[in-house]
Design a protein around this motif. Structure first.
Motif: not given
Length: 204
Positions: A6-8, A109-110, A132-133, A155-159
């Motif tokens: 959910t986040h990178i 895949f989502r 990945v969500h 925020k940094r890394g948000d998807i």
């Protein structure tokens, strides 16, 4: 068993825009124009049944430097009532058929509607493919993006979850708000990158 990403994790000031449920002949091309205006690159989680009917549109997405994700072949919810082996076959079959259409493997895949079930977690645990969500969403297929956008901090890394398949009633306001969103991210110093394979080297 696995859970969706959910986040990178990143030290860079970057976020990851993702678009679900396309390609859409009414909206996708307009979305590409907004992204190009800001030199932003995104990830398009495409549905196989739509992808096979809009190959030229997929070519535009690819030529502009965006990535593709696997959003299943049919976006069908009935699959979630099946056991692990069926779900595993569903994901892998979608991945193969989409790879043939796209000329490259989708990067992740989502799950349709972001649904997570124990059998799906088991199935994804046996598949070497990132799942990945998202960390930010706006419910933009149901309410105007402009209604929820002002309340969201990034925020940094948000998807970020958005949709390039929009109802005709929402399409115009969505595109205007998308331009505002991407502009806001740029003003705050964020780069906007696609979810390429290197992002998931330790996650699958």
């Amino acid at each position: 068993m696995r859970s969706p990403i959910t986040h990178i994790e990143t030290e860079a000031s970057e976020v990851f825009l993702t678009f679900d449920d396309g390609p859409d002949r009414h909206t996708t091309e307009a979305v590409l124009k907004v992204l190009d205006k800001f030199d932003a690159r995104a990830t398009f989680f495409v549905i196989g049944e739509k992808a096979q009917n809009h190959k030229s549109l997929l070519g535009e997405v690819k030529s502009q430097g965006h990535c593709f994700g696997n959003h299943s072949w049919d976006h069908g919810y009935s699959h979630y009532f099946h056991k692990k082996q069926h779900l595993k076959s569903w994901v892998l079959d979608s991945q193969k058929r989409l790879s043939d259409i796209l000329g490259e493997e989708p990067v992740a895949f989502r799950s349709p509607a972001g649904i997570v079930t124990p059998p799906l977690k088991q199935a994804m645990g046996e598949i070497s493919l990132p799942w990945v969500h998202w960390s930010r969403r706006f419910f933009d297929t149901n309410v105007p993006l402009a209604w929820t956008l002002p309340w969201c901090e990034f925020k940094r890394g948000d998807i970020v979850l958005l949709h390039d398949s929009q109802k005709s009633l929402l399409q115009s306001s969505f595109l205007k708000s998308l331009e505002g969103l991407v502009g806001k991210l740029r003003d705050k110093g964020f780069d906007i990158h696609p979810l390429n394979k290197e992002r998931f080297i330790h996650d699958c």
